[in-house]
Design a protein around this motif. Structure first.
Motif, PDB file in Angstrom:
ATOM      1  N   LEU A  94       0.821  -1.209   0.000  1.00  0.00           N
ATOM      2  CA  LEU A  94       0.000   0.000   0.000  1.00  0.00           C
ATOM      3  C   LEU A  94       0.856   1.261   0.000  1.00  0.00           C
ATOM      4  CD1 LEU A  94      -2.941  -0.953   2.393  1.00  0.00           C
ATOM      5  CD2 LEU A  94      -2.860  -1.028  -0.118  1.00  0.00           C
ATOM      6  N   TRP A  95       2.003   1.238   0.687  1.00  0.00           N
ATOM      7  CA  TRP A  95       2.934   2.369   0.624  1.00  0.00           C
ATOM      8  C   TRP A  95       3.499   2.512  -0.787  1.00  0.00           C
ATOM      9  CZ3 TRP A  95       3.853   6.385   3.659  1.00  0.00           C
ATOM     10  CH2 TRP A  95       3.471   6.320   5.007  1.00  0.00           C
ATOM     11  N   ASP A  96       3.784   1.390  -1.436  1.00  0.00           N
ATOM     12  CA  ASP A  96       4.268   1.422  -2.816  1.00  0.00           C
ATOM     13  C   ASP A  96       3.230   2.091  -3.722  1.00  0.00           C
ATOM     14  OD1 ASP A  96       5.947   0.926  -4.999  1.00  0.00           O
ATOM     15  OD2 ASP A  96       5.334  -1.174  -5.202  1.00  0.00           O
ATOM     16  N   TYR A 107      10.383   7.419   0.465  1.00  0.00           N
ATOM     17  CA  TYR A 107      11.070   8.166   1.527  1.00  0.00           C
ATOM     18  C   TYR A 107      10.581   9.615   1.602  1.00  0.00           C
ATOM     19  CZ  TYR A 107      14.300  10.552  -1.733  1.00  0.00           C
ATOM     20  OH  TYR A 107      14.847  11.327  -2.717  1.00  0.00           O
ATOM     21  N   GLN A 108      10.117  10.173   0.486  1.00  0.00           N
ATOM     22  CA  GLN A 108       9.583  11.534   0.517  1.00  0.00           C
ATOM     23  C   GLN A 108       8.272  11.590   1.303  1.00  0.00           C
ATOM     24  OE1 GLN A 108      11.171  14.056  -0.207  1.00  0.00           O
ATOM     25  NE2 GLN A 108      12.329  13.921  -2.116  1.00  0.00           N
ATOM     26  N   LEU A 109       7.498  10.515   1.248  1.00  0.00           N
ATOM     27  CA  LEU A 109       6.257  10.458   2.011  1.00  0.00           C
ATOM     28  C   LEU A 109       6.514  10.297   3.503  1.00  0.00           C
ATOM     29  CD1 LEU A 109       4.174   8.070  -0.293  1.00  0.00           C
ATOM     30  CD2 LEU A 109       4.363  10.565  -0.412  1.00  0.00           C
ATOM     31  N   LEU A 110       7.715   9.822   3.859  1.00  0.00           N
ATOM     32  CA  LEU A 110       8.077   9.619   5.264  1.00  0.00           C
ATOM     33  C   LEU A 110       8.761  10.843   5.874  1.00  0.00           C
ATOM     34  CD1 LEU A 110       9.483   5.970   4.954  1.00  0.00           C
ATOM     35  CD2 LEU A 110       7.215   6.678   5.722  1.00  0.00           C
ATOM     36  N   GLY A 111       8.828  11.922   5.106  1.00  0.00           N
ATOM     37  CA  GLY A 111       9.425  13.150   5.630  1.00  0.00           C
ATOM     38  C   GLY A 111      10.661  13.600   4.892  1.00  0.00           C
ATOM     39  N   GLY A 112      11.073  12.844   3.887  1.00  0.00           N
ATOM     40  CA  GLY A 112      12.254  13.226   3.127  1.00  0.00           C
ATOM     41  C   GLY A 112      13.536  12.710   3.746  1.00  0.00           C
ATOM     42  N   ARG A 113      14.640  13.051   3.115  1.00  0.00           N
ATOM     43  CA  ARG A 113      15.955  12.555   3.531  1.00  0.00           C
ATOM     44  C   ARG A 113      16.402  13.129   4.880  1.00  0.00           C
ATOM     45  NH1 ARG A 113      19.467  10.458  -0.517  1.00  0.00           N
ATOM     46  NH2 ARG A 113      18.465  10.379  -2.572  1.00  0.00           N
ATOM     47  N   SER A 114      16.941  12.251   5.729  1.00  0.00           N
ATOM     48  CA  SER A 114      17.691  12.682   6.900  1.00  0.00           C
ATOM     49  C   SER A 114      19.187  12.515   6.668  1.00  0.00           C
ATOM     50  CB  SER A 114      17.282  11.871   8.140  1.00  0.00           C
ATOM     51  OG  SER A 114      15.984  12.208   8.566  1.00  0.00           O
ATOM     52  N   ARG A 115      19.561  11.870   5.552  1.00  0.00           N
ATOM     53  CA  ARG A 115      20.974  11.614   5.231  1.00  0.00           C
ATOM     54  C   ARG A 115      21.108  11.411   3.729  1.00  0.00           C
ATOM     55  NH1 ARG A 115      18.597   8.512   8.259  1.00  0.00           N
ATOM     56  NH2 ARG A 115      19.772   9.343  10.003  1.00  0.00           N
ATOM     57  N   VAL A 326      15.559   0.660   2.795  1.00  0.00           N
ATOM     58  CA  VAL A 326      16.393   1.812   2.444  1.00  0.00           C
ATOM     59  C   VAL A 326      15.579   3.097   2.499  1.00  0.00           C
ATOM     60  CG1 VAL A 326      17.758   2.875   0.604  1.00  0.00           C
ATOM     61  CG2 VAL A 326      18.020   0.447   1.096  1.00  0.00           C
ATOM     62  N   HIS A 327      14.331   3.068   2.050  1.00  0.00           N
ATOM     63  CA  HIS A 327      13.485   4.260   2.129  1.00  0.00           C
ATOM     64  C   HIS A 327      13.262   4.681   3.582  1.00  0.00           C
ATOM     65  CE1 HIS A 327      12.203   4.966  -2.052  1.00  0.00           C
ATOM     66  NE2 HIS A 327      12.306   3.645  -2.214  1.00  0.00           N
ATOM     67  N   VAL A 328      13.002   3.708   4.457  1.00  0.00           N
ATOM     68  CA  VAL A 328      12.809   4.021   5.877  1.00  0.00           C
ATOM     69  C   VAL A 328      14.119   4.513   6.488  1.00  0.00           C
ATOM     70  CG1 VAL A 328      12.209   3.089   8.144  1.00  0.00           C
ATOM     71  CG2 VAL A 328      10.900   2.390   6.135  1.00  0.00           C
ATOM     72  N   HIS A 363      21.596   3.434  -1.908  1.00  0.00           N
ATOM     73  CA  HIS A 363      20.819   4.596  -2.321  1.00  0.00           C
ATOM     74  C   HIS A 363      19.535   4.099  -2.979  1.00  0.00           C
ATOM     75  CE1 HIS A 363      24.350   7.239  -1.716  1.00  0.00           C
ATOM     76  NE2 HIS A 363      25.009   6.167  -2.109  1.00  0.00           N
ATOM     77  N   PRO A 364      18.383   4.727  -2.656  1.00  0.00           N
ATOM     78  CA  PRO A 364      17.115   4.234  -3.191  1.00  0.00           C
ATOM     79  C   PRO A 364      16.881   4.705  -4.614  1.00  0.00           C
ATOM     80  CG  PRO A 364      16.720   6.168  -1.880  1.00  0.00           C
ATOM     81  CD  PRO A 364      18.203   5.881  -1.772  1.00  0.00           C
TER      82      PRO A 364
END
Length: 402
Positions: A94-96, A107-115, A326-328, A363-364
């Motif tokens: 469902l996330w896909d 990863y953008q839906l989770l708030g974007g990059r932290s690294r 990797v996205h998480v 890298h994703p």
């Protein structure tokens, strides 16, 4: 409104068994979720096919959290690896879909990059110390910043973690391989080869080691104390996690960091370990701990107690799970490290993934969703093959923790 029109349970064995869930919406958008439980794959396939798929048809694919709660609370029978792996497959798919609908990588839906990237560790091993050192050299030459080291204990033929081919794959026989084990021999030998790694290569990289649940609490304390000067990144699963107070005893005797959780399946399984700060890294995974939704919940709890992430990433996690991980990992603030074993030949024929390795990091894909595709035609050439994980026996014949 878009609804879930179809959900397919796909089983294939490109070198090892994988169970994949593919959800298709009425708008024609598809999402993939990994449902692989190593050595018990068909239990999850049946759980999905017989009990979950009928519940999904007609549901709104955008209601990810609601669907998670519906499958978890609504079943009454909660937790456990089969249930949580099945829920994980639905959640990840469902996330896909959500990423594809939004036109964004997950990863953008989770708030974007932290690294910028996700540091990973490789698996070096050998039948003796010399072979192990050559293997460590190979991975360092390939650019890895962290390496796990395992070597066969002399005169004990079933040491965990020593691969026979390109990739370590323990589930390799139609019936469980019964392997001998000697705790005493291991405790005498393992610190010597870890010391040899540091002596040859120094401290310019992270060194990890997996005990694989083999020690009692006081034995684990002894091991951790013996290797303190080697500055391990972690000792993984030093003792079985059922008795979580045991980790307090280990803590009292050593400052070697502890990593636990690859075979734990919910936030309640790790709550005490985290809130009592009995571990330093939590190793729960997307596929076995309820998907992206629940894994993020675990990692957020861990962040409150300065526990970092170190998710399991062995070959029994399909490229779908690795992409999701990797996205998480890219998004959470308390990321520590990601296991990266790679896959046996044939897997890349079935799964096309945009995850790439460079400079010691994964890298994703920047494609919408997870960036993984499943090839049905290729999968048809790899039918399911029954395989079991090994069983460990002490030298007196009694069953030990594998």
């Amino acid at each position: 409104m878009s609804t879930i029109e179809r959900a397919e349970v796909l089983v294939a064995s490109p070198g090892r068994n994988f169970v994949t869930l593919r959800i298709t919406t009425s708008d024609g958008v598809t999402g993939l979720g990994d449902a692989t439980l190593n050595g018990r794959e068909l239990a999850v396939a049946s759980y999905l096919r017989d009990h979950v798929v009928p519940l999904l048809i007609g549901r709104d694919p955008a209601r990810v959290e609601d669907t998670w709660q519906y499958l978890y609370r609504g079943a009454y029978w909660r937790r456990g690896p089969v249930t949580m792996t099945a829920i994980a497959a639905v959640d990840t798919a469902l996330w896909d879909i959500k990423g594809k609908v939004a036109g964004l990588p997950v990863y953008q839906l989770l708030g974007g990059r932290s690294r910028d990237g996700v540091m990973v560790y490789a698996h070096a091993s050998g039948n003796d110390t010399a072979e192990l050192l050559d293997d460590v050299a190979r991975f360092l030459d390939e650019g890895y910043l962290a390496v796990r080291a395992q070597a066969a204990v002399p005169e004990v033929g079933g040491t965990y973690g020593v691969r026979k081919g390109k990739v370590y794959e323990p589930a390799a026989s139609a019936l469980p391989d019964e392997q001998p084990w000697s705790t005493e021999a291991y405790l005498d030998f393992a610190p010597t080869y870890l010391a040899a790694v540091r002596e040859r290569f120094g401290f310019g990289f992270h060194l990890l080691h997996d005990v694989h649940h083999r020690l009692s609490p006081i034995e684990a304390a002894r091991f951790g104390k013996a290797v303190e000067d080697l500055r391990l990144f972690w000792m993984e699963d030093p003792t079985p996690a059922e008795n979580q107070e045991a980790f307090r005893l280990i803590r009292q005797h050593t400052t070697t960091p502890i990593a636990v959780g690859e075979n734990l399946s919910s936030i309640w399984d790790v709550q005490h370990l985290i809130t009592e700060q009995l571990i330093d890294y939590v190793r729960t995974t997307v596929v076995h701990a309820g998907g992206i939704t629940h894994l993020r919940r675990i990692f957020d709890l861990a962040a409150l107690y300065q526990v970092r992430t170190g998710s399991h990433g062995a070959g029994d996690l399909s490229p779908v799970s690795m992409a999701a991980a990797v996205h998480v990992d890219l998004a959470v603030p308390n990321f520590g490290i990601q296991e990266h074993m790679g896959h046996v030949d044939g897997v890349d024929e079935v799964f096309r993934t945009g995850v790439r390795f460079a400079d010691g990091m994964l890298h994703p894909s920047e494609e919408p969703g997870l960036g993984v595709e499943y090839d049905d035609e290729a999968a048809a050439g790899f039918p399911y093959e029954p395989r079991y994980l090994p069983v460990a026996r002490r030298l007196d014949g009694s069953v030990h923790d594998w």
